[in-house]
Design a protein around this motif. Structure first.
Motif, PDB file in Angstrom:
ATOM      1  N   SER A   1     -14.368  20.599 -10.416  1.00 56.96           N
ATOM      2  CA  SER A   1     -14.713  22.301 -10.433  1.00 56.96           C
ATOM      3  C   SER A   1     -13.769  22.795  -9.869  1.00 56.96           C
ATOM      4  O   SER A   1     -13.405  24.144 -10.084  1.00 56.96           O
ATOM      5  CB  SER A   1     -16.051  22.033  -9.960  1.00 56.96           C
ATOM      6  OG  SER A   1     -17.138  21.535 -10.381  1.00 56.96           O
ATOM      7  N   SER A   2     -13.549  22.315  -8.545  1.00 63.89           N
ATOM      8  CA  SER A   2     -12.292  23.113  -7.665  1.00 63.89           C
ATOM      9  C   SER A   2     -11.067  23.446  -8.679  1.00 63.89           C
ATOM     10  O   SER A   2     -10.441  24.452  -8.459  1.00 63.89           O
ATOM     11  CB  SER A   2     -11.886  22.558  -6.546  1.00 63.89           C
ATOM     12  OG  SER A   2     -13.032  22.485  -5.518  1.00 63.89           O
ATOM     13  N   LEU A   3     -10.437  22.176  -9.073  1.00 62.63           N
ATOM     14  CA  LEU A   3      -9.250  22.169  -9.767  1.00 62.63           C
ATOM     15  C   LEU A   3      -9.543  23.125 -10.838  1.00 62.63           C
ATOM     16  O   LEU A   3      -8.446  24.046 -11.240  1.00 62.63           O
ATOM     17  CB  LEU A   3      -8.892  20.913 -10.514  1.00 62.63           C
ATOM     18  CG  LEU A   3      -8.438  19.815  -9.188  1.00 62.63           C
ATOM     19  CD1 LEU A   3      -8.203  18.571  -9.618  1.00 62.63           C
ATOM     20  CD2 LEU A   3      -7.007  20.370  -8.823  1.00 62.63           C
ATOM     21  N   ILE A   4     -10.607  23.337 -11.894  1.00 61.75           N
ATOM     22  CA  ILE A   4     -10.605  24.052 -12.735  1.00 61.75           C
ATOM     23  C   ILE A   4     -10.979  25.564 -12.254  1.00 61.75           C
ATOM     24  O   ILE A   4     -10.393  26.583 -12.840  1.00 61.75           O
ATOM     25  CB  ILE A   4     -11.852  23.675 -13.697  1.00 61.75           C
ATOM     26  CG1 ILE A   4     -11.517  22.334 -14.350  1.00 61.75           C
ATOM     27  CG2 ILE A   4     -12.143  24.800 -14.840  1.00 61.75           C
ATOM     28  CD1 ILE A   4     -12.815  21.674 -15.101  1.00 61.75           C
ATOM     29  N   ALA A   5     -11.669  25.773 -11.290  1.00 61.21           N
ATOM     30  CA  ALA A   5     -12.161  27.274 -10.846  1.00 61.21           C
ATOM     31  C   ALA A   5     -10.774  27.734 -10.497  1.00 61.21           C
ATOM     32  O   ALA A   5     -10.633  28.944 -10.429  1.00 61.21           O
ATOM     33  CB  ALA A   5     -12.954  27.228  -9.724  1.00 61.21           C
TER      34      ALA A   5
ATOM     35  N   THR B   1     -16.526  28.103 -11.497  1.00 55.74           N
ATOM     36  CA  THR B   1     -16.713  29.033 -10.359  1.00 55.74           C
ATOM     37  C   THR B   1     -18.170  29.107 -10.077  1.00 55.74           C
ATOM     38  O   THR B   1     -18.620  29.123  -8.890  1.00 55.74           O
ATOM     39  CB  THR B   1     -16.009  30.504 -10.650  1.00 55.74           C
ATOM     40  OG1 THR B   1     -14.689  30.498 -11.016  1.00 55.74           O
ATOM     41  CG2 THR B   1     -16.279  31.441  -9.680  1.00 55.74           C
ATOM     42  N   HIS B   2     -18.840  28.982 -10.992  1.00 54.80           N
ATOM     43  CA  HIS B   2     -20.166  29.100 -10.827  1.00 54.80           C
ATOM     44  C   HIS B   2     -21.072  27.742 -10.433  1.00 54.80           C
ATOM     45  O   HIS B   2     -21.907  27.580  -9.784  1.00 54.80           O
ATOM     46  CB  HIS B   2     -21.063  29.606 -12.007  1.00 54.80           C
ATOM     47  CG  HIS B   2     -20.722  31.002 -12.249  1.00 54.80           C
ATOM     48  ND1 HIS B   2     -20.965  32.213 -11.719  1.00 54.80           N
ATOM     49  CD2 HIS B   2     -20.168  31.401 -13.528  1.00 54.80           C
ATOM     50  CE1 HIS B   2     -20.638  33.139 -12.155  1.00 54.80           C
ATOM     51  NE2 HIS B   2     -20.168  32.786 -13.343  1.00 54.80           N
ATOM     52  N   LEU B   3     -20.196  26.616 -10.816  1.00 55.89           N
ATOM     53  CA  LEU B   3     -20.710  25.502 -10.799  1.00 55.89           C
ATOM     54  C   LEU B   3     -20.450  24.821  -9.342  1.00 55.89           C
ATOM     55  O   LEU B   3     -21.214  24.121  -8.713  1.00 55.89           O
ATOM     56  CB  LEU B   3     -20.252  24.467 -11.606  1.00 55.89           C
ATOM     57  CG  LEU B   3     -20.718  22.939 -11.653  1.00 55.89           C
ATOM     58  CD1 LEU B   3     -22.368  22.742 -11.935  1.00 55.89           C
ATOM     59  CD2 LEU B   3     -19.854  22.184 -12.948  1.00 55.89           C
ATOM     60  N   LEU B   4     -19.328  25.096  -8.764  1.00 52.04           N
ATOM     61  CA  LEU B   4     -18.507  24.800  -7.614  1.00 52.04           C
ATOM     62  C   LEU B   4     -19.551  24.947  -6.229  1.00 52.04           C
ATOM     63  O   LEU B   4     -19.621  23.849  -5.870  1.00 52.04           O
ATOM     64  CB  LEU B   4     -17.097  25.517  -7.254  1.00 52.04           C
ATOM     65  CG  LEU B   4     -16.533  24.933  -6.017  1.00 52.04           C
ATOM     66  CD1 LEU B   4     -15.939  23.415  -6.266  1.00 52.04           C
ATOM     67  CD2 LEU B   4     -15.220  25.684  -5.968  1.00 52.04           C
TER      68      LEU B   4
ATOM     69  N   GLY C   1      -7.786  30.300 -17.148  1.00 53.74           N
ATOM     70  CA  GLY C   1      -8.358  29.920 -18.363  1.00 53.74           C
ATOM     71  C   GLY C   1      -9.986  30.028 -18.386  1.00 53.74           C
ATOM     72  O   GLY C   1     -10.655  30.504 -17.387  1.00 53.74           O
ATOM     73  N   ALA C   2     -10.761  30.061 -19.664  1.00 54.57           N
ATOM     74  CA  ALA C   2     -11.993  30.256 -19.573  1.00 54.57           C
ATOM     75  C   ALA C   2     -13.023  29.427 -18.943  1.00 54.57           C
ATOM     76  O   ALA C   2     -13.947  29.792 -18.281  1.00 54.57           O
ATOM     77  CB  ALA C   2     -12.376  30.168 -21.151  1.00 54.57           C
TER      78      ALA C   2
END
Length: 184
Positions: free
Chosen positions: A134-138, A149-152, A142-143
């Motif tokens: 989640s950190s890497l994605i947040a 961001t909400h899940l982290l 991108g979408a």
């Protein structure tokens, strides 16, 4: 799964030493330099949790500081790839070593419930890897970063809650094992 199974204590001690070594690598190789570079702690270290505004603040900070971004990514692709697996294995082996066969904490329980407790370390491991992903994605573009961001914050809370429960269960098992060994 047999309590006090034939797992040698040296294997548990070796896993504990490896966990400490990787934790030191994470702390002194990435967390401390990140704090020095940005003046802010890595979100993974917020034991009490945080909210989405902290994630947005971190995103802004990383957008402005390339060195901090490189440090964070290196941490997730370095020690954070192995630490959750090592700690999960350590907790699981500790549960196997300390856990009683048909009773938990002096009470007999249904076998399914007794075995379900052995899943607690895996909940921690999944939550820690989920937090890292989640950190890497947040902190990317991108979408999908909106969902992450909400899940982290929730993944971090789940990680620390499951870890705390594992430590409490392991400590209680150790005390029960010690007390039962003192009875004549």
């Amino acid at each position: 799964m047999k309590a006090g199974s034939g797992i040698p204590l040296w294997i548990v001690a070796l896993l504990a030493a490896l966990c400490l070594a990787v934790l030191a690598w994470t702390t002194f190789g990435f967390v401390v330099p990140f704090k020095h570079e940005t003046g802010q702690a890595v979100l993974d270290t917020y034991f009490a949790g945080y909210d989405e505004s902290a994630v947005f603040h971190m995103q802004k900070l990383l957008d402005e500081n390339e060195t901090a971004t490189r440090l964070l990514r290196a941490m997730y692709f370095g020690p954070e790839l192995i630490f959750p697996a090592l700690l999960t294995a350590l907790l699981f082996l500790a549960f196997l070593k300390l856990g009683p066969g048909g009773a938990w904490f002096g009470q007999s329980v249904h076998p399914v419930v007794g075995k379900a407790v052995y899943l607690l370390p895996f909940i921690y491991g999944i939550a820690d890897y989920g937090e890292n992903i989640s950190s890497l994605i947040a902190f990317g573009n991108g979408a999908p970063s909106t969902v992450a961001t909400h899940l982290l914050p929730w993944m971090t809370r789940l990680k620390f809650a499951s870890l705390a429960i594992c430590f409490i269960v392991a400590a209680r098992l150790a005390v029960m094992r010690w007390l039962s060994s003192r009875d004549p």
